[in-house]
Design a protein around this motif. Structure first.
Motif, PDB file in Angstrom:
ATOM      1  N   PHE A 183       0.842  -1.197   0.000  1.00  6.27           N
ATOM      2  CA  PHE A 183       0.000   0.000   0.000  1.00  6.27           C
ATOM      3  C   PHE A 183       0.879   1.249   0.000  1.00  6.27           C
ATOM      4  O   PHE A 183       0.664   2.187  -0.771  1.00  6.27           O
ATOM      5  N   VAL A 184       1.892   1.266   0.852  1.00  4.59           N
ATOM      6  CA  VAL A 184       2.816   2.400   0.931  1.00  4.59           C
ATOM      7  C   VAL A 184       3.569   2.560  -0.385  1.00  4.59           C
ATOM      8  O   VAL A 184       3.745   3.681  -0.886  1.00  4.59           O
ATOM      9  N   LEU A 185       4.003   1.435  -0.961  1.00  2.59           N
ATOM     10  CA  LEU A 185       4.726   1.489  -2.237  1.00  2.59           C
ATOM     11  C   LEU A 185       3.864   2.121  -3.319  1.00  2.59           C
ATOM     12  O   LEU A 185       4.334   2.973  -4.088  1.00  2.59           O
ATOM     13  N   SER A 186       2.603   1.728  -3.383  1.00  4.44           N
ATOM     14  CA  SER A 186       1.695   2.272  -4.392  1.00  4.44           C
ATOM     15  C   SER A 186       1.533   3.782  -4.228  1.00  4.44           C
ATOM     16  O   SER A 186       1.616   4.542  -5.196  1.00  4.44           O
ATOM     17  N   VAL A 187       1.313   4.235  -2.988  1.00  7.68           N
ATOM     18  CA  VAL A 187       1.128   5.666  -2.739  1.00  7.68           C
ATOM     19  C   VAL A 187       2.404   6.437  -3.043  1.00  7.68           C
ATOM     20  O   VAL A 187       2.364   7.533  -3.619  1.00  7.68           O
ATOM     21  N   LEU A 188       3.556   5.885  -2.683  1.00 15.87           N
ATOM     22  CA  LEU A 188       4.828   6.550  -2.969  1.00 15.87           C
ATOM     23  C   LEU A 188       5.059   6.698  -4.464  1.00 15.87           C
ATOM     24  O   LEU A 188       5.550   7.735  -4.931  1.00 15.87           O
ATOM     25  N   LEU A 189       4.711   5.679  -5.226  1.00 19.22           N
ATOM     26  CA  LEU A 189       4.887   5.747  -6.679  1.00 19.22           C
ATOM     27  C   LEU A 189       3.991   6.826  -7.290  1.00 19.22           C
ATOM     28  O   LEU A 189       4.438   7.601  -8.151  1.00 19.22           O
ATOM     29  N   VAL A 190       2.735   6.880  -6.861  1.00 16.66           N
ATOM     30  CA  VAL A 190       1.839   7.911  -7.381  1.00 16.66           C
ATOM     31  C   VAL A 190       2.351   9.299  -6.985  1.00 16.66           C
ATOM     32  O   VAL A 190       2.323  10.233  -7.798  1.00 16.66           O
ATOM     33  N   THR A 191       2.828   9.443  -5.753  1.00 13.06           N
ATOM     34  CA  THR A 191       3.361  10.721  -5.299  1.00 13.06           C
ATOM     35  C   THR A 191       4.555  11.143  -6.149  1.00 13.06           C
ATOM     36  O   THR A 191       4.693  12.322  -6.514  1.00 13.06           O
ATOM     37  N   ALA A 192       5.416  10.183  -6.493  1.00 11.80           N
ATOM     38  CA  ALA A 192       6.547  10.479  -7.376  1.00 11.80           C
ATOM     39  C   ALA A 192       6.058  10.929  -8.745  1.00 11.80           C
ATOM     40  O   ALA A 192       6.595  11.883  -9.334  1.00 11.80           O
ATOM     41  N   GLY A 193       5.035  10.253  -9.267  1.00 11.14           N
ATOM     42  CA  GLY A 193       4.478  10.633 -10.569  1.00 11.14           C
ATOM     43  C   GLY A 193       3.890  12.034 -10.552  1.00 11.14           C
ATOM     44  O   GLY A 193       4.089  12.819 -11.488  1.00 11.14           O
ATOM     45  N   VAL A 194       3.175  12.378  -9.478  1.00 14.85           N
ATOM     46  CA  VAL A 194       2.592  13.711  -9.353  1.00 14.85           C
ATOM     47  C   VAL A 194       3.688  14.772  -9.281  1.00 14.85           C
ATOM     48  O   VAL A 194       3.588  15.836  -9.906  1.00 14.85           O
ATOM     49  N   THR A 195       4.755  14.482  -8.557  1.00 16.73           N
ATOM     50  CA  THR A 195       5.870  15.426  -8.439  1.00 16.73           C
ATOM     51  C   THR A 195       6.521  15.679  -9.795  1.00 16.73           C
ATOM     52  O   THR A 195       6.780  16.834 -10.168  1.00 16.73           O
ATOM     53  N   ILE A 196       6.785  14.621 -10.541  1.00 14.08           N
ATOM     54  CA  ILE A 196       7.382  14.777 -11.873  1.00 14.08           C
ATOM     55  C   ILE A 196       6.426  15.535 -12.787  1.00 14.08           C
ATOM     56  O   ILE A 196       6.856  16.344 -13.621  1.00 14.08           O
ATOM     57  N   ASN A 197       5.138  15.312 -12.619  1.00 11.30           N
ATOM     58  CA  ASN A 197       4.151  16.022 -13.431  1.00 11.30           C
ATOM     59  C   ASN A 197       4.225  17.529 -13.195  1.00 11.30           C
ATOM     60  O   ASN A 197       4.083  18.322 -14.134  1.00 11.30           O
ATOM     61  N   PHE A 198       4.466  17.939 -11.951  1.00 12.30           N
ATOM     62  CA  PHE A 198       4.626  19.368 -11.662  1.00 12.30           C
ATOM     63  C   PHE A 198       5.945  19.901 -12.224  1.00 12.30           C
ATOM     64  O   PHE A 198       6.023  21.072 -12.618  1.00 12.30           O
ATOM     65  N   LEU A 199       6.974  19.075 -12.265  1.00 16.10           N
ATOM     66  CA  LEU A 199       8.220  19.479 -12.918  1.00 16.10           C
ATOM     67  C   LEU A 199       7.986  19.730 -14.403  1.00 16.10           C
ATOM     68  O   LEU A 199       8.495  20.703 -14.974  1.00 16.10           O
ATOM     69  N   VAL A 200       7.208  18.847 -15.038  1.00 16.88           N
ATOM     70  CA  VAL A 200       6.855  19.021 -16.449  1.00 16.88           C
ATOM     71  C   VAL A 200       6.056  20.303 -16.644  1.00 16.88           C
ATOM     72  O   VAL A 200       6.300  21.073 -17.586  1.00 16.88           O
ATOM     73  N   PHE A 201       5.098  20.553 -15.746  1.00 13.63           N
ATOM     74  CA  PHE A 201       4.289  21.773 -15.825  1.00 13.63           C
ATOM     75  C   PHE A 201       5.173  23.008 -15.722  1.00 13.63           C
ATOM     76  O   PHE A 201       5.031  23.954 -16.511  1.00 13.63           O
ATOM     77  N   ALA A 202       6.086  23.024 -14.746  1.00  8.75           N
ATOM     78  CA  ALA A 202       6.974  24.174 -14.580  1.00  8.75           C
ATOM     79  C   ALA A 202       7.845  24.376 -15.817  1.00  8.75           C
ATOM     80  O   ALA A 202       8.064  25.509 -16.265  1.00  8.75           O
ATOM     81  N   GLY A 203       8.320  23.273 -16.396  1.00  9.56           N
ATOM     82  CA  GLY A 203       9.102  23.385 -17.626  1.00  9.56           C
ATOM     83  C   GLY A 203       8.293  23.950 -18.776  1.00  9.56           C
ATOM     84  O   GLY A 203       8.782  24.780 -19.555  1.00  9.56           O
ATOM     85  N   ALA A 204       7.038  23.530 -18.866  1.00 10.75           N
ATOM     86  CA  ALA A 204       6.173  24.044 -19.935  1.00 10.75           C
ATOM     87  C   ALA A 204       5.895  25.527 -19.754  1.00 10.75           C
ATOM     88  O   ALA A 204       5.853  26.291 -20.727  1.00 10.75           O
ATOM     89  N   VAL A 205       5.706  25.969 -18.502  1.00  8.18           N
ATOM     90  CA  VAL A 205       5.489  27.395 -18.234  1.00  8.18           C
ATOM     91  C   VAL A 205       6.697  28.207 -18.690  1.00  8.18           C
ATOM     92  O   VAL A 205       6.556  29.253 -19.340  1.00  8.18           O
ATOM     93  N   LEU A 206       7.894  27.728 -18.375  1.00  9.50           N
ATOM     94  CA  LEU A 206       9.103  28.449 -18.780  1.00  9.50           C
ATOM     95  C   LEU A 206       9.226  28.535 -20.303  1.00  9.50           C
ATOM     96  O   LEU A 206       9.639  29.556 -20.845  1.00  9.50           O
ATOM     97  N   ARG A 207       8.864  27.464 -20.998  1.00  7.65           N
ATOM     98  CA  ARG A 207       8.939  27.496 -22.472  1.00  7.65           C
ATOM     99  C   ARG A 207       7.949  28.498 -23.032  1.00  7.65           C
ATOM    100  O   ARG A 207       8.200  29.141 -24.056  1.00  7.65           O
TER     101      ARG A 207
END
Length: 214
Positions: A183-207
């Motif tokens: 259960f913890v592994l699943s939540v951690l993986l989704v949290t990692a995915g959400v974090t990377i998604n915000f990195l992508v968003f920030a990169g898109a804003v800069l472009r």
């Protein structure tokens, strides 16, 4: 480019605690709740998501910062309209591809590829909503910007692929282990995915706000 990545990382790090909270909420709702509890919790994540998108944009775009309530009041309606419009379009495309039945593992690969393509096509839409303060016109504007700046977006595409791999792993990987902490592994993986998604968003804003390279 290294300075740009550093700016993206510093911006997301600034809001890392809230992003981790949002990721945990999405992880629990996505993989561990029945539908009658899943959707109310997912709805509760929307205000926090709008605030985080607004604050990240405000950090990267001059004179755009605001309090949580100011960001929410200014952006929630257009964010919701665009999210619903894009979501309906994505659902229709996904339904059409679902009619093309393939055996495993080809079927899983097909699902991942379809989602990656849709995520790439829509990568600039939400950033346009927050940078240009618009709603439905953000959809054609975001897609047009992608096609005109695809060479500048290869790293965003890589991030999108990574997010999708992580999110699918969050569903299937815990079932392949007898570890009590799946259960913890699943939540951690989704949290990692959400974090990377915000990195992508920030990169898109800069472009969007940076001058186009010759």
């Amino acid at each position: 480019m290294n300075a740009e990545y550093q700016k993206i990382g510093n911006t997301v790090w600034k809001f890392s605690l809230l992003i981790l909270l949002l990721g945990a909420m999405v992880g629990v709702a996505r993989n561990h709740l029945e539908w009658e509890f899943r959707y109310p919790l997912m709805l509760l994540t929307m205000p926090l998501s709008v605030i985080l998108h607004g604050w990240i944009t405000g950090t990267l775009v001059p004179a755009r910062a605001g309090t949580a309530m100011e960001v929410l009041k200014e952006n929630w309606a257009r964010y919701l309209v665009v999210a619903m419009a894009v979501g309906i379009g994505r659902a229709l495309v996904a339904y059409l591809f679902a009619l093309w039945v393939l055996p495993a593992p080809a079927g899983i690969i097909k699902l991942i590829l379809v989602r990656v393509i849709l995520d790439v096509l829509t990568v600039y839409i939400v950033p346009v909503v927050f940078v240009h303060r618009t709603h439905l016109p953000a959809i054609p504007a975001g897609v047009t910007f992608l096609f005109g700046n695809f060479r500048r977006s290869w790293d965003l595409v890589g991030g999108i692929v990574l997010v999708n791999v992580i999110l699918y792993a969050s569903v299937y990987l815990p079932h392949l282990t007898t570890w009590d902490g799946s259960f913890v592994l699943s939540v951690l993986l989704v949290t990692a995915g959400v974090t990377i998604n915000f990195l992508v968003f920030a990169g898109a804003v800069l472009r969007l706000v940076a001058p186009r390279e010759p």
